[in-house]
Scaffold this active site. Structure first.
Site, PDB file in Angstrom:
ATOM      1  N   GLY A 164       0.816  -1.213   0.000  1.00  0.00           N
ATOM      2  CA  GLY A 164       0.000   0.000   0.000  1.00  0.00           C
ATOM      3  C   GLY A 164       0.849   1.262   0.000  1.00  0.00           C
ATOM      4  O   GLY A 164       0.518   2.249  -0.663  1.00  0.00           O
ATOM      5  N   THR A 165       1.951   1.236   0.737  1.00  0.00           N
ATOM      6  CA  THR A 165       2.812   2.418   0.822  1.00  0.00           C
ATOM      7  C   THR A 165       3.376   2.775  -0.546  1.00  0.00           C
ATOM      8  O   THR A 165       3.337   3.934  -0.967  1.00  0.00           O
ATOM      9  CB  THR A 165       3.956   2.158   1.828  1.00  0.00           C
ATOM     10  OG1 THR A 165       3.373   1.903   3.105  1.00  0.00           O
ATOM     11  CG2 THR A 165       4.894   3.346   1.918  1.00  0.00           C
ATOM     12  N   ASN A 222      -8.169   4.335   8.265  1.00  0.00           N
ATOM     13  CA  ASN A 222      -7.629   3.170   8.971  1.00  0.00           C
ATOM     14  C   ASN A 222      -7.758   3.343  10.481  1.00  0.00           C
ATOM     15  O   ASN A 222      -7.719   2.385  11.215  1.00  0.00           O
ATOM     16  CB  ASN A 222      -6.154   2.949   8.597  1.00  0.00           C
ATOM     17  CG  ASN A 222      -5.320   4.209   8.705  1.00  0.00           C
ATOM     18  OD1 ASN A 222      -5.622   5.220   8.066  1.00  0.00           O
ATOM     19  ND2 ASN A 222      -4.293   4.169   9.518  1.00  0.00           N
ATOM     20  N   SER A 279      -3.574  -3.110  -0.629  1.00  0.00           N
ATOM     21  CA  SER A 279      -2.488  -3.870  -0.017  1.00  0.00           C
ATOM     22  C   SER A 279      -2.974  -5.277   0.315  1.00  0.00           C
ATOM     23  O   SER A 279      -4.041  -5.443   0.907  1.00  0.00           O
ATOM     24  CB  SER A 279      -2.022  -3.172   1.267  1.00  0.00           C
ATOM     25  OG  SER A 279      -1.060  -3.963   1.913  1.00  0.00           O
ATOM     26  N   HIS A 324      -1.813  -7.567   2.446  1.00  0.00           N
ATOM     27  CA  HIS A 324      -1.813  -8.075   3.832  1.00  0.00           C
ATOM     28  C   HIS A 324      -2.952  -7.516   4.686  1.00  0.00           C
ATOM     29  O   HIS A 324      -3.132  -7.939   5.822  1.00  0.00           O
ATOM     30  CB  HIS A 324      -0.448  -7.859   4.504  1.00  0.00           C
ATOM     31  CG  HIS A 324      -0.144  -6.480   4.985  1.00  0.00           C
ATOM     32  ND1 HIS A 324      -0.336  -6.107   6.292  1.00  0.00           N
ATOM     33  CD2 HIS A 324       0.353  -5.399   4.350  1.00  0.00           C
ATOM     34  CE1 HIS A 324       0.051  -4.833   6.440  1.00  0.00           C
ATOM     35  NE2 HIS A 324       0.467  -4.396   5.267  1.00  0.00           N
ATOM     36  N   THR A 328      12.009  -7.658 -11.330  1.00  0.00           N
ATOM     37  CA  THR A 328      11.415  -8.983 -11.486  1.00  0.00           C
ATOM     38  C   THR A 328      10.223  -9.120 -10.543  1.00  0.00           C
ATOM     39  O   THR A 328      10.309  -8.773  -9.362  1.00  0.00           O
ATOM     40  CB  THR A 328      12.471 -10.066 -11.188  1.00  0.00           C
ATOM     41  OG1 THR A 328      13.542  -9.889 -12.111  1.00  0.00           O
ATOM     42  CG2 THR A 328      11.884 -11.464 -11.336  1.00  0.00           C
ATOM     43  N   CYS A 386       3.888   6.926  20.865  1.00  0.00           N
ATOM     44  CA  CYS A 386       4.871   5.865  21.098  1.00  0.00           C
ATOM     45  C   CYS A 386       4.578   4.504  20.445  1.00  0.00           C
ATOM     46  O   CYS A 386       5.501   3.816  20.042  1.00  0.00           O
ATOM     47  CB  CYS A 386       5.139   5.625  22.571  1.00  0.00           C
ATOM     48  SG  CYS A 386       5.581   7.142  23.403  1.00  0.00           S
TER      49      CYS A 386
HETATM   50  C1  PLP Z   1      -1.753  -0.375   5.972  1.00  0.00           C
HETATM   51  C2  PLP Z   1      -2.106   0.851   5.199  1.00  0.00           C
HETATM   52  C3  PLP Z   1      -1.232   1.372   4.230  1.00  0.00           C
HETATM   53  C4  PLP Z   1       0.146   0.805   3.982  1.00  0.00           C
HETATM   54  O1  PLP Z   1       0.096  -0.437   3.338  1.00  0.00           O
HETATM   55  P1  PLP Z   1       1.412  -1.395   3.408  1.00  0.00           P
HETATM   56  O2  PLP Z   1       1.090  -2.509   2.473  1.00  0.00           O
HETATM   57  O3  PLP Z   1       1.531  -1.836   4.835  1.00  0.00           O
HETATM   58  O4  PLP Z   1       2.564  -0.578   2.948  1.00  0.00           O
HETATM   59  C5  PLP Z   1      -1.639   2.474   3.516  1.00  0.00           C
HETATM   60  N1  PLP Z   1      -2.845   3.033   3.732  1.00  0.00           N
HETATM   61  C6  PLP Z   1      -3.712   2.568   4.641  1.00  0.00           C
HETATM   62  C7  PLP Z   1      -5.037   3.230   4.819  1.00  0.00           C
HETATM   63  C8  PLP Z   1      -3.366   1.463   5.416  1.00  0.00           C
HETATM   64  O5  PLP Z   1      -4.221   1.011   6.330  1.00  0.00           O
END
Ligand code: PLP
Length: 388
Positions: A71-72, A151, A199, A201, A237, A325
């Site tokens: 996602g990042t 999120n 994303s 995961h 790749t 934190c």
């Molecule tokens: C988790 C998350 C991301 C980042 O995704 P990654 O695959 O962990 O880099 C970006 N945006 C939102 C809203 C998320 O919850």
């Protein structure tokens, strides 16, 4: 003690079916998709099939999916890719005060390089007003980026309406749909988006893989330069096993979406109701109804989020907080502050994010544990009159 995992907004367990589907691509079918012999072509076929499955989940065409490392990267690619490819058209970007750091930090980076960024406010429920988007669009605006759902507080944003505005203005719309894809219906045509981040995961796939949906015709500069993979849009790749896992997870998520959303929203509502009944001075953060089916975010007065988390952990419950934190950043969550919460209430926030394996029993365990934890912490709190 059975562990109760209620932090699915942070990550989800990879489903066993997904792991099984990935395994052959580490061993027998390890070929490079760019190789023309059959080993390579087997891997190429698997990546293309995954692409079709991810596309199907969001109502896109296969050719509009670019696989990324998550996602990042998808967020960074959307923001920087549009900015660099459309510099001749303008230098103004519009986003919101509640975006994930993957969007907000990419915006801050672009600000240092001559782009101008408007950060739109949200109301007390975390909603962006589409009229604010309309008013902020000017001659130099090239991109609007608004997350599909938060999120942190789970509020679902009016992307469809914002998309009508950006389309009329001829401005690209990006949405970070990492929290919604596979959890509520996401259709790129209904939402009127040009770019959308996903994303794996967060939808029971493996970590380190994601996708950016790029509507056909969108002008985008690549972040990665090298080989011609992903039609020259992302060199390197392909991560074949993870991409296959992503495809499988997307397929399963699509099949189970309605049932899971219904089941989890019932658990969500009973957790909110139970917490409100059992703990006084507790506030629900986010929108009362227009929220993710799996998100519960509350602030508990006179309690530190981190202290509650550590105590919940001792009782086998995993949750999250917008307090300092726990994230690498200092201070309470920017998103909670943007909703107008005081720093004290932001520090006293707790997020429970449900998932497909949670049950009523898990909700009951939280309802048994948290009131006692809160009472113990409050008894020690100097913030509460009568103590200290
Ligand atoms: C988790 C998350 C991301 C980042 O995704 P990654 O695959 O962990 O880099 C970006 N945006 C939102 C809203 C998320 O919850």
């Amino acid at each position: 003690m059975r562990r109760i995992y209620l932090d699915h907004a942070a990550t989800t367990p990879t489903r066993p079916e997904v792991v099984q589907g990935m395994l052959p691509y580490f061993t027998e079918a390890f070929g490079n998709p760019s190789s023309i012999y059959s080993y390579g072509q087997e891997a190429r076929g698997a990546v293309d099939e995954a692409r079709a499955r991810v596309a199907e989940l969001i109502g896109a065409r296969s050719g509009e999916i670019v696989f990324t490392s998550g996602g990042t990267e998808a967020d960074n690619y959307a923001l920087k890719g549009v900015a660099y490819a459309n510099e001749n058209k303008g230098n103004h970007i519009i986003t919101t005060a509640i975006e994930h750091h993957a969007v907000s930090e990419a915006c801050k980076f672009l600000e240092k390089r001559g782009f101008r960024v408007t950060y739109l406010p949200v109301d007390k429920h975390g909603l962006v007003d589409p009229q604010d988007v309309k008013s902020a669009i000017g001659d130099k605006t090239i991109l609007v980026s608004v997350m599909h759902a938060s999120n942190e507080v789970g509020t679902i944003e009016p992307i469809e309406e914002i998309g009508r505005i950006t389309r009329e203005a001829g401005v690209y719309l990006h949405s970070d749909a990492v929290q919604t894809t596979g959890h509520i219906p996401v259709d790129v045509d209904e939402l009127n988006v040009d770019l959308l981040s996903i994303s794996a995961h967060k939808l029971y796939g493996p970590k380190g893989v994601g996708a950016l949906y790029v509507r056909k015709g969108t002008r985008l500069s690549p972040l990665m330069h090298g080989g011609g993979q992903e039609k020259n849009r992302r060199a390197g790749t392909e991560n074949v096993p993870s991409t296959v896992g992503f495809g499988k997870a997307a397929e399963l998520a699509g099949q189970e979406l309605d049932d899971e959303a219904r089941k989890q929203s019932l658990l969500r509502d009973s957790l909110i109701k139970g917490l409100t009944e059992r703990i006084d001075h507790l506030h629900l953060n986010g929108h009362p109804s227009q929220r993710l089916p799996n998100n519960v975010n509350v602030s508990v007065e006179f309690c530190e989020g981190e202290a509650m988390l550590l105590n919940l952990d001792l009782e086998g419950i995993c949750a999250s907080t917008g307090s300092a934190c726990t994230s690498a950043s200092l201070g309470p969550s920017h998103a909670l502050l943007a909703l107008g919460l005081s720093p004290e209430l932001a520090h006293g926030s707790l997020r429970f994010s449900l998932g497909r394996e949670n049950t009523e029993e898990d909700v009951a365990r939280v309802l048994e544990s948290l009131p006692g934890i809160v009472a113990r912490l409050r008894a020690m709190s100097p913030l509460l009159k009568g103590n200290g």
